[in-house]
Design a protein around this motif. Sequence first.
Motif, PDB file in Angstrom:
ATOM      1  N   ALA A 225      -4.744 -17.455  41.218  1.00 15.29           N
ATOM      2  CA  ALA A 225      -4.224 -17.008  42.508  1.00 15.29           C
ATOM      3  C   ALA A 225      -5.094 -15.929  43.123  1.00 15.29           C
ATOM      4  N   GLY A 226      -5.874 -15.237  42.291  1.00 14.87           N
ATOM      5  CA  GLY A 226      -6.709 -14.168  42.816  1.00 14.87           C
ATOM      6  C   GLY A 226      -7.599 -13.578  41.737  1.00 14.87           C
ATOM      7  N   MET A 227      -8.319 -12.543  42.095  1.00 16.61           N
ATOM      8  CA  MET A 227      -9.262 -11.931  41.179  1.00 16.61           C
ATOM      9  C   MET A 227      -9.446 -10.471  41.557  1.00 16.61           C
ATOM     10  N   CYS A 228      -9.502  -9.595  40.566  1.00 18.98           N
ATOM     11  CA  CYS A 228      -9.769  -8.176  40.775  1.00 18.98           C
ATOM     12  C   CYS A 228     -11.127  -7.841  40.173  1.00 18.98           C
ATOM     13  N   LEU A 229     -11.942  -7.130  40.917  1.00 14.55           N
ATOM     14  CA  LEU A 229     -13.286  -6.760  40.463  1.00 14.55           C
ATOM     15  C   LEU A 229     -13.459  -5.249  40.483  1.00 14.55           C
ATOM     16  N   GLN A 230     -14.141  -4.732  39.498  1.00 11.31           N
ATOM     17  CA  GLN A 230     -14.661  -3.369  39.529  1.00 11.31           C
ATOM     18  C   GLN A 230     -16.171  -3.465  39.457  1.00 11.31           C
ATOM     19  N   TYR A 231     -16.862  -2.696  40.284  1.00 13.83           N
ATOM     20  CA  TYR A 231     -18.313  -2.785  40.336  1.00 13.83           C
ATOM     21  C   TYR A 231     -18.897  -1.447  40.742  1.00 13.83           C
ATOM     22  N   THR A 232     -20.143  -1.266  40.428  1.00 14.51           N
ATOM     23  CA  THR A 232     -20.830  -0.032  40.782  1.00 14.51           C
ATOM     24  C   THR A 232     -21.622  -0.237  42.067  1.00 14.51           C
ATOM     25  N   VAL A 233     -21.696   0.813  42.851  1.00 10.84           N
ATOM     26  CA  VAL A 233     -22.463   0.800  44.090  1.00 10.84           C
ATOM     27  C   VAL A 233     -23.644   1.742  43.911  1.00 10.84           C
ATOM     28  N   PRO A 234     -24.883   1.253  44.010  1.00 12.11           N
ATOM     29  CA  PRO A 234     -26.055   2.116  43.828  1.00 12.11           C
ATOM     30  C   PRO A 234     -25.966   3.364  44.704  1.00 12.11           C
ATOM     31  N   GLY A 235     -26.189   4.522  44.082  1.00  8.76           N
ATOM     32  CA  GLY A 235     -26.158   5.778  44.826  1.00  8.76           C
ATOM     33  C   GLY A 235     -24.794   6.410  44.919  1.00  8.76           C
ATOM     34  N   SER A 236     -23.760   5.720  44.387  1.00  8.49           N
ATOM     35  CA  SER A 236     -22.405   6.261  44.434  1.00  8.49           C
ATOM     36  C   SER A 236     -21.913   6.545  43.023  1.00  8.49           C
ATOM     37  N   GLU A 237     -21.024   7.530  42.908  1.00 10.81           N
ATOM     38  CA  GLU A 237     -20.438   7.854  41.620  1.00 10.81           C
ATOM     39  C   GLU A 237     -19.139   7.072  41.430  1.00 10.81           C
ATOM     40  N   GLY A 238     -18.857   6.739  40.195  1.00  2.35           N
ATOM     41  CA  GLY A 238     -17.636   6.008  39.914  1.00  2.35           C
ATOM     42  C   GLY A 238     -17.744   4.539  40.275  1.00  2.35           C
ATOM     43  N   ALA A 239     -16.657   3.817  40.037  1.00  2.00           N
ATOM     44  CA  ALA A 239     -16.625   2.376  40.285  1.00  2.00           C
ATOM     45  C   ALA A 239     -15.801   2.063  41.523  1.00  2.00           C
ATOM     46  N   ALA A 240     -16.276   1.091  42.281  1.00  5.29           N
ATOM     47  CA  ALA A 240     -15.513   0.587  43.429  1.00  5.29           C
ATOM     48  C   ALA A 240     -14.702  -0.612  42.963  1.00  5.29           C
ATOM     49  N   GLN A 241     -13.701  -0.977  43.720  1.00  9.87           N
ATOM     50  CA  GLN A 241     -12.891  -2.126  43.324  1.00  9.87           C
ATOM     51  C   GLN A 241     -12.433  -2.900  44.552  1.00  9.87           C
ATOM     52  N   LEU A 242     -12.165  -4.172  44.315  1.00  7.83           N
ATOM     53  CA  LEU A 242     -11.589  -5.005  45.372  1.00  7.83           C
ATOM     54  C   LEU A 242     -10.738  -6.080  44.737  1.00  7.83           C
ATOM     55  N   LYS A 243      -9.829  -6.599  45.536  1.00  9.90           N
ATOM     56  CA  LYS A 243      -8.955  -7.675  45.080  1.00  9.90           C
ATOM     57  C   LYS A 243      -9.068  -8.836  46.050  1.00  9.90           C
ATOM     58  N   LEU A 244      -9.235 -10.029  45.508  1.00 10.27           N
ATOM     59  CA  LEU A 244      -9.278 -11.243  46.318  1.00 10.27           C
ATOM     60  C   LEU A 244      -8.050 -12.084  45.996  1.00 10.27           C
ATOM     61  N   MET A 245      -7.293 -12.423  47.014  1.00 11.61           N
ATOM     62  CA  MET A 245      -6.161 -13.329  46.857  1.00 11.61           C
ATOM     63  C   MET A 245      -6.464 -14.616  47.611  1.00 11.61           C
ATOM     64  N   ALA A 246      -6.163 -15.739  47.006  1.00  8.45           N
ATOM     65  CA  ALA A 246      -6.472 -17.035  47.609  1.00  8.45           C
ATOM     66  C   ALA A 246      -5.873 -17.136  49.008  1.00  8.45           C
ATOM     67  N   GLY A 247      -6.722 -17.490  49.958  1.00 11.76           N
ATOM     68  CA  GLY A 247      -6.277 -17.662  51.332  1.00 11.76           C
ATOM     69  C   GLY A 247      -6.343 -19.120  51.742  1.00 11.76           C
ATOM     70  N   GLU A 248      -5.792 -19.420  52.883  1.00  8.40           N
ATOM     71  CA  GLU A 248      -5.787 -20.790  53.392  1.00  8.40           C
ATOM     72  C   GLU A 248      -7.049 -21.070  54.178  1.00  8.40           C
ATOM     73  N   ASP A 249      -7.600 -22.271  53.982  1.00  5.88           N
ATOM     74  CA  ASP A 249      -8.778 -22.667  54.737  1.00  5.88           C
ATOM     75  C   ASP A 249      -8.351 -23.250  56.082  1.00  5.88           C
ATOM     76  N   GLY A 250      -9.285 -23.863  56.797  1.00  8.40           N
ATOM     77  CA  GLY A 250      -8.987 -24.418  58.112  1.00  8.40           C
ATOM     78  C   GLY A 250      -7.973 -25.535  58.082  1.00  8.40           C
ATOM     79  N   ASN A 251      -7.720 -26.108  56.890  1.00  3.94           N
ATOM     80  CA  ASN A 251      -6.728 -27.170  56.753  1.00  3.94           C
ATOM     81  C   ASN A 251      -5.418 -26.654  56.160  1.00  3.94           C
ATOM     82  N   ALA A 252      -5.244 -25.315  56.201  1.00  8.21           N
ATOM     83  CA  ALA A 252      -4.029 -24.667  55.688  1.00  8.21           C
ATOM     84  C   ALA A 252      -3.811 -24.958  54.208  1.00  8.21           C
ATOM     85  N   SER A 253      -4.902 -25.060  53.449  1.00  7.63           N
ATOM     86  CA  SER A 253      -4.817 -25.333  52.017  1.00  7.63           C
ATOM     87  C   SER A 253      -5.460 -24.202  51.222  1.00  7.63           C
ATOM     88  N   LYS A 254      -4.834 -23.856  50.087  1.00 10.37           N
ATOM     89  CA  LYS A 254      -5.385 -22.840  49.186  1.00 10.37           C
ATOM     90  C   LYS A 254      -6.165 -23.473  48.040  1.00 10.37           C
TER      91      LYS A 254
END
Length: 277
Positions: A225-254
């Motif tokens: 249904a989704g994915m959570c990522l932690q990653y480093t950004v060059p030049g920044s301290e600590g880890a950044a994060q993002l969450k992806l949740m499945a969205g609908e495409d142009g045909n309203a399908s996930k």
Amino acid sequence: MSSGVAAHRDAKKLVRSPSGLRMVPEHRAFGSPFGLEEPQWVPDKECSRCMQCDAKFDFITRKHHCRRCGKCFCDRCCSQKVPLRRMCFVDPVRQCAECALVSLREAEFYDKQLKVLLNVLPLCSVELLHLSLEDQPGRESETGGATFLVTFGNSEKPETMVCRLSNNQRCLILDGHSHCEIEIAHISTVQMLTEGFAPGEKDIHTHTSLLGSQPASEAGSARAAGMCLQYTVPGSEGAAQLKLMAGEDGNASKRPAAAWLAAMHKATKLLYESRDQ
């Protein structure tokens, strides 16, 4: 990124190694993060017997090195020639029985899951994405991947974006009203979000660590249904994060997003294996 810089990064050359011909990146720094280095071969003088069946080598029983593990075997234990795309071999190469099975399983990733990660979007989605890029000159107009609701950090409002793997397999590219590129090599943690369908119950969302979870196609009634990522950004301290949740495409399908997540699950497992090499 200009086409000239992209071409420079994607340039490849043909090299000959003791194991066979390889098509490798012109610059090693731009190689695929899923790749494996060639192993050091066990020296002939240190190997008088097959490392599988213990047969003694002589003029009749010749020794052969497995191109994946570098160990020494007799012909019977190392007779299969199997594609080894993670080491960029042009032709199938000799491997022991154990390594051949692993390489055959990995070939499925290159033949199926990788194509999903690079998949071209339906025309309607491509047109929508191009509309979102019209006000941003210089942005790459390549499309592929799947549609997600993306939440960066602690933001409360997700953004609809298309996520795809770059052609050189080195970056996750997210495009919407904003643009983000994440180096695969900078990703430190991946968690899959799954939802199950127990009879008579509502959808259950669970966080599952990558290495302990199953691909969506093998997880019974659960699906990605989704994915959570932690990653480093060059030049920044600590880890950044993002969450992806499945969205609908142009045909309203996930479904495209769920398939993309399952493919990314397999890709990340290969990435961990490469790092542990």
